[in-house]
Design a protein around this motif. Structure first.
Motif, PDB file in Angstrom:
ATOM      1  N   LYS A 143       0.848  -1.196   0.000  1.00  0.00           N
ATOM      2  CA  LYS A 143       0.000   0.000   0.000  1.00  0.00           C
ATOM      3  C   LYS A 143       0.882   1.245   0.000  1.00  0.00           C
ATOM      4  O   LYS A 143       1.747   1.411   0.856  1.00  0.00           O
ATOM      5  CB  LYS A 143      -0.945  -0.010   1.196  1.00  0.00           C
ATOM      6  N   CYS A 144       0.634   2.123  -0.953  1.00  0.00           N
ATOM      7  CA  CYS A 144       1.430   3.341  -1.120  1.00  0.00           C
ATOM      8  C   CYS A 144       0.709   4.584  -0.618  1.00  0.00           C
ATOM      9  O   CYS A 144       1.338   5.637  -0.469  1.00  0.00           O
ATOM     10  CB  CYS A 144       1.796   3.532  -2.589  1.00  0.00           C
ATOM     11  N   SER A 145      -0.588   4.480  -0.399  1.00  0.00           N
ATOM     12  CA  SER A 145      -1.357   5.614   0.103  1.00  0.00           C
ATOM     13  C   SER A 145      -2.730   5.108   0.513  1.00  0.00           C
ATOM     14  O   SER A 145      -3.236   4.140  -0.058  1.00  0.00           O
ATOM     15  CB  SER A 145      -1.494   6.695  -0.974  1.00  0.00           C
ATOM     16  N   ASP A 146      -3.328   5.802   1.504  1.00  0.00           N
ATOM     17  CA  ASP A 146      -4.674   5.452   1.941  1.00  0.00           C
ATOM     18  C   ASP A 146      -5.307   6.691   2.548  1.00  0.00           C
ATOM     19  O   ASP A 146      -4.851   7.201   3.576  1.00  0.00           O
ATOM     20  CB  ASP A 146      -4.622   4.328   2.980  1.00  0.00           C
ATOM     21  N   SER A 147      -6.360   7.191   1.914  1.00  0.00           N
ATOM     22  CA  SER A 147      -6.994   8.413   2.395  1.00  0.00           C
ATOM     23  C   SER A 147      -7.588   8.228   3.782  1.00  0.00           C
ATOM     24  O   SER A 147      -7.696   9.186   4.553  1.00  0.00           O
ATOM     25  CB  SER A 147      -8.074   8.876   1.414  1.00  0.00           C
ATOM     26  N   LYS A 148      -7.958   7.014   4.145  1.00  0.00           N
ATOM     27  CA  LYS A 148      -8.512   6.784   5.470  1.00  0.00           C
ATOM     28  C   LYS A 148      -7.477   7.041   6.551  1.00  0.00           C
ATOM     29  O   LYS A 148      -7.791   7.504   7.646  1.00  0.00           O
ATOM     30  CB  LYS A 148      -9.064   5.361   5.588  1.00  0.00           C
ATOM     31  N   GLY A 149      -6.218   6.781   6.234  1.00  0.00           N
ATOM     32  CA  GLY A 149      -5.155   7.039   7.191  1.00  0.00           C
ATOM     33  C   GLY A 149      -4.961   8.508   7.487  1.00  0.00           C
ATOM     34  O   GLY A 149      -4.432   8.889   8.539  1.00  0.00           O
ATOM     35  N   LEU A 150      -5.391   9.377   6.559  1.00  0.00           N
ATOM     36  CA  LEU A 150      -5.269  10.815   6.777  1.00  0.00           C
ATOM     37  C   LEU A 150      -6.178  11.297   7.895  1.00  0.00           C
ATOM     38  O   LEU A 150      -5.960  12.365   8.475  1.00  0.00           O
ATOM     39  CB  LEU A 150      -5.600  11.573   5.485  1.00  0.00           C
ATOM     40  N   GLU A 151      -7.208  10.530   8.192  1.00  0.00           N
ATOM     41  CA  GLU A 151      -8.166  10.916   9.225  1.00  0.00           C
ATOM     42  C   GLU A 151      -7.680  10.574  10.627  1.00  0.00           C
ATOM     43  O   GLU A 151      -8.360  10.839  11.606  1.00  0.00           O
ATOM     44  CB  GLU A 151      -9.498  10.208   8.962  1.00  0.00           C
ATOM     45  N   GLY A 152      -6.511   9.977  10.738  1.00  0.00           N
ATOM     46  CA  GLY A 152      -6.016   9.551  12.037  1.00  0.00           C
ATOM     47  C   GLY A 152      -6.449   8.142  12.347  1.00  0.00           C
ATOM     48  O   GLY A 152      -7.019   7.436  11.518  1.00  0.00           O
ATOM     49  N   GLY A 153      -6.199   7.708  13.554  1.00  0.00           N
ATOM     50  CA  GLY A 153      -6.544   6.347  13.918  1.00  0.00           C
ATOM     51  C   GLY A 153      -5.421   5.388  13.608  1.00  0.00           C
ATOM     52  O   GLY A 153      -4.267   5.775  13.449  1.00  0.00           O
ATOM     53  N   ASP A 154      -5.775   4.104  13.493  1.00  0.00           N
ATOM     54  CA  ASP A 154      -4.745   3.078  13.392  1.00  0.00           C
ATOM     55  C   ASP A 154      -4.679   2.426  12.012  1.00  0.00           C
ATOM     56  O   ASP A 154      -4.168   1.319  11.873  1.00  0.00           O
ATOM     57  CB  ASP A 154      -4.978   2.008  14.462  1.00  0.00           C
ATOM     58  N   VAL A 155      -5.186   3.082  10.983  1.00  0.00           N
ATOM     59  CA  VAL A 155      -5.105   2.528   9.636  1.00  0.00           C
ATOM     60  C   VAL A 155      -3.782   2.955   8.995  1.00  0.00           C
ATOM     61  O   VAL A 155      -3.496   4.153   8.885  1.00  0.00           O
ATOM     62  CB  VAL A 155      -6.292   2.991   8.761  1.00  0.00           C
TER      63      VAL A 155
END
Length: 298
Positions: free
Chosen positions: A254-266
């Motif tokens: 995985k090179c990017s994930d917009s869900k990770g931009l929201e914080g949390g543990d993704v």
């Protein structure tokens, strides 16, 4: 006996007593090349093609470090994209042959549909896949693309959003997709029927990578500028590899994930690089691989 092996970045002298069919497995210690800042403090850049006459190919430096690299073989199902930003798939059926990868057209017509189907069935929540390019790498002196011996991440968050707008040509649809979850995932596999024996891929679990370890780098194409990320050495990083990958195995990066931009543990991304295992025997098969890059929506 002493052996000298040429990689794309340097010559390494190693000692081995194994035969030419030996596949290195288990934990190892090897050199990985990491990012170091430009000496003048300027923003780092890299030209994808030949640079202008007054510019270097890249303006940042590199440093090598001896790193412990653990083999996930036998424990590969313990990792997933949300937690580690990499995932393994085994016993993957394919209609491709070695000769398929001699033609970009054959890759798109035969292999791309397999990749799309694989991602839709393997990534929870995936609803739409856009495959936007691929790279075939062969560790041969005359190959146009060789394994990259430099720790890196393929995209920054800005570059990932730009990719959506670049490859989803309907602007209204692109903005709608950008409002939801979107990921960039690379699908990596070897081309040969025999297991990977040399220049395997190392990757650092996202859980072990601090955000300050990653540095945006301008990735300058002739007609646009993207962004990749260099990786600074941090002894807390946990580097791994999957020994002897075979033709029916796939590594998702995985090179990017917009869900990770929201914080949390993704997890958002996984640093990765080719490396030269000092246990590689004389006469080892040269690594041949393909990575297909995909936008994953949903």
């Amino acid at each position: 006996m002493a052996t000298t092996t040429t990689t794309t970045t340097k010559t390494i002298t190693t000692t081995t007593t194994t035969g030419p069919s030996y596949i290195p497995r288990g934990p190892t210690t090897a050199e990985i090349t990491f990012y170091a800042s430009p000496p003048d403090g300027s923003a780092p850049f890299n030209y994808v093609e030949a640079p202008p006459a007054d510019q270097p190919q890249r303006n940042y430096l590199e440093q090598t470090q001896q790193v412990n690299i653990n083999d996930i073989r036998g424990d590969e199902k313990s990792y997933n994209l949300d937690k580690d930003a990499f995932q393994t798939l085994s016993s993957v059926p394919t209609k491709t042959t070695y000769s398929t990868f001699d033609s970009d057209t054959a890759v798109r017509e035969t292999y791309y549909p397999e990749v799309e189907s694989l991602l839709l069935s393997s990534i929870p929540g995936a609803e739409k896949i856009v495959l936007f390019d691929h790279t075939i790498r062969r560790a041969k002196p005359d190959a146009p693309r060789q394994p990259v011996n430099r720790a890196h991440v393929d995209q920054t968050p800005r570059a990932a959003a730009d990719r959506v707008r670049l490859h989803v040509t309907d602007s209204d649809e692109a903005e709608r997709l950008l409002a939801g979850r979107y990921r960039i995932v690379n699908v990596w596999r070897p081309l040969t029927a025999e297991p990977v024996q040399s220049a395997p891929l190392a990757f650092a679990s996202a859980q072990s990578v601090d955000k300050d370890d990653l540095v945006p780098i301008q990735h300058r194409y002739p007609h646009r500028t993207g962004e990749t990320m260099g990786v600074k050495f941090n002894p807390e990083q946990e580097w791994k590899y999957w020994s002897g990958m075979s033709q029916d195995e796939r590594l998702l990066l995985k090179c990017s994930d917009s869900k990770g931009l929201e914080g949390g543990d993704v997890a958002q991304w996984v640093p990765h690089t080719a490396f030269w295992d000092p246990r590689t025997p004389d006469g080892a098969r040269l690594r041949e691989s393909i990575e297909v890059r995909a936008l994953v929506f949903g």
